[in-house]
Design a protein around this motif. Structure first.
Motif, PDB file in Angstrom:
ATOM      1  N   VAL A   1       3.847   3.856  -1.941  1.00 31.39           N
ATOM      2  CA  VAL A   1       3.940   4.502  -3.250  1.00 31.39           C
ATOM      3  C   VAL A   1       5.396   4.529  -3.693  1.00 31.39           C
ATOM      4  O   VAL A   1       6.280   4.899  -2.919  1.00 31.39           O
ATOM      5  CB  VAL A   1       3.388   5.950  -3.190  1.00 31.39           C
ATOM      6  CG1 VAL A   1       3.589   6.659  -4.521  1.00 31.39           C
ATOM      7  CG2 VAL A   1       1.923   5.951  -2.794  1.00 31.39           C
TER       8      VAL A   1
ATOM      9  N   ASP B   1       0.813  -1.220   0.000  1.00 31.97           N
ATOM     10  CA  ASP B   1       0.000   0.000   0.000  1.00 31.97           C
ATOM     11  C   ASP B   1       0.845   1.268   0.000  1.00 31.97           C
ATOM     12  O   ASP B   1       0.325   2.355   0.176  1.00 31.97           O
ATOM     13  CB  ASP B   1      -1.000   0.034   1.166  1.00 31.97           C
ATOM     14  CG  ASP B   1      -2.018  -1.089   1.080  1.00 31.97           C
ATOM     15  OD1 ASP B   1      -2.426  -1.426  -0.053  1.00 31.97           O
ATOM     16  OD2 ASP B   1      -2.387  -1.635   2.134  1.00 31.97           O
TER      17      ASP B   1
ATOM     18  N   ASP C   1       2.148  -4.995  -3.598  1.00 33.19           N
ATOM     19  CA  ASP C   1       0.929  -4.215  -3.790  1.00 33.19           C
ATOM     20  C   ASP C   1       1.242  -2.747  -3.540  1.00 33.19           C
ATOM     21  O   ASP C   1       0.935  -2.186  -2.492  1.00 33.19           O
ATOM     22  CB  ASP C   1      -0.165  -4.710  -2.843  1.00 33.19           C
ATOM     23  CG  ASP C   1      -1.494  -4.021  -3.084  1.00 33.19           C
ATOM     24  OD1 ASP C   1      -1.658  -3.390  -4.139  1.00 33.19           O
ATOM     25  OD2 ASP C   1      -2.365  -4.120  -2.201  1.00 33.19           O
ATOM     26  N   THR C   2       1.930  -2.127  -4.495  1.00 31.27           N
ATOM     27  CA  THR C   2       2.317  -0.729  -4.369  1.00 31.27           C
ATOM     28  C   THR C   2       1.706   0.080  -5.504  1.00 31.27           C
ATOM     29  O   THR C   2       1.364  -0.456  -6.551  1.00 31.27           O
ATOM     30  CB  THR C   2       3.847  -0.551  -4.437  1.00 31.27           C
ATOM     31  OG1 THR C   2       4.309  -1.040  -5.691  1.00 31.27           O
ATOM     32  CG2 THR C   2       4.554  -1.290  -3.328  1.00 31.27           C
ATOM     33  N   THR C   3       1.574   1.346  -5.265  1.00 34.03           N
ATOM     34  CA  THR C   3       1.162   2.268  -6.319  1.00 34.03           C
ATOM     35  C   THR C   3       2.434   2.812  -6.942  1.00 34.03           C
ATOM     36  O   THR C   3       3.314   3.306  -6.231  1.00 34.03           O
ATOM     37  CB  THR C   3       0.328   3.422  -5.739  1.00 34.03           C
ATOM     38  OG1 THR C   3      -0.842   2.878  -5.140  1.00 34.03           O
ATOM     39  CG2 THR C   3      -0.055   4.421  -6.819  1.00 34.03           C
TER      40      THR C   3
END
Length: 102
Positions: A27, A25, A50-52
């Motif tokens: 960035v 989660d 699960d990264t932006t």
């Protein structure tokens, strides 16, 4: 693990180190001409990160005003800027750098 990782190095192959340093989660902001976005996307998927991921494009609205305000508001940054880039009045040589007299 970092909430935000900014990758701005001009060296290829650093995508995965940025992704691995960022928590789920988090960035990752890629801002480099050396970034392989294919490697970043496939690498993140391959390790289940699960990264932006954000791609910088070099333009920021009001960038000049932001830069000047940052220098005005940060005495430390302003001192570094002046020591690095300021020139004496009418002197074409940067402060601390003088052409040798010969």
């Amino acid at each position: 693990m970092a909430d935000l990782t900014i990758n701005c190095v001009n060296v290829p192959g650093t995508e995965m180190s940025s992704i691995l340093a960022t928590k789920d989660d988090g960035v990752v902001y890629f801002f480099s001409m050396a970034t392989s976005f294919t490697s970043a996307a496939l690498g993140a998927e391959g390790i289940g990160a699960d990264t932006t991921m954000i791609i910088g494009n070099g333009y920021a609205k009001d960038h000049a005003e932001i830069a000047l305000n940052t220098l005005r508001e940060s005495p430390v940054l302003r001192r570094v800027f002046e020591e690095t880039y300021a020139t004496g009045a009418g002197d074409p040589q940067p402060v601390g750098v003088r052409a040798s007299e010969g």
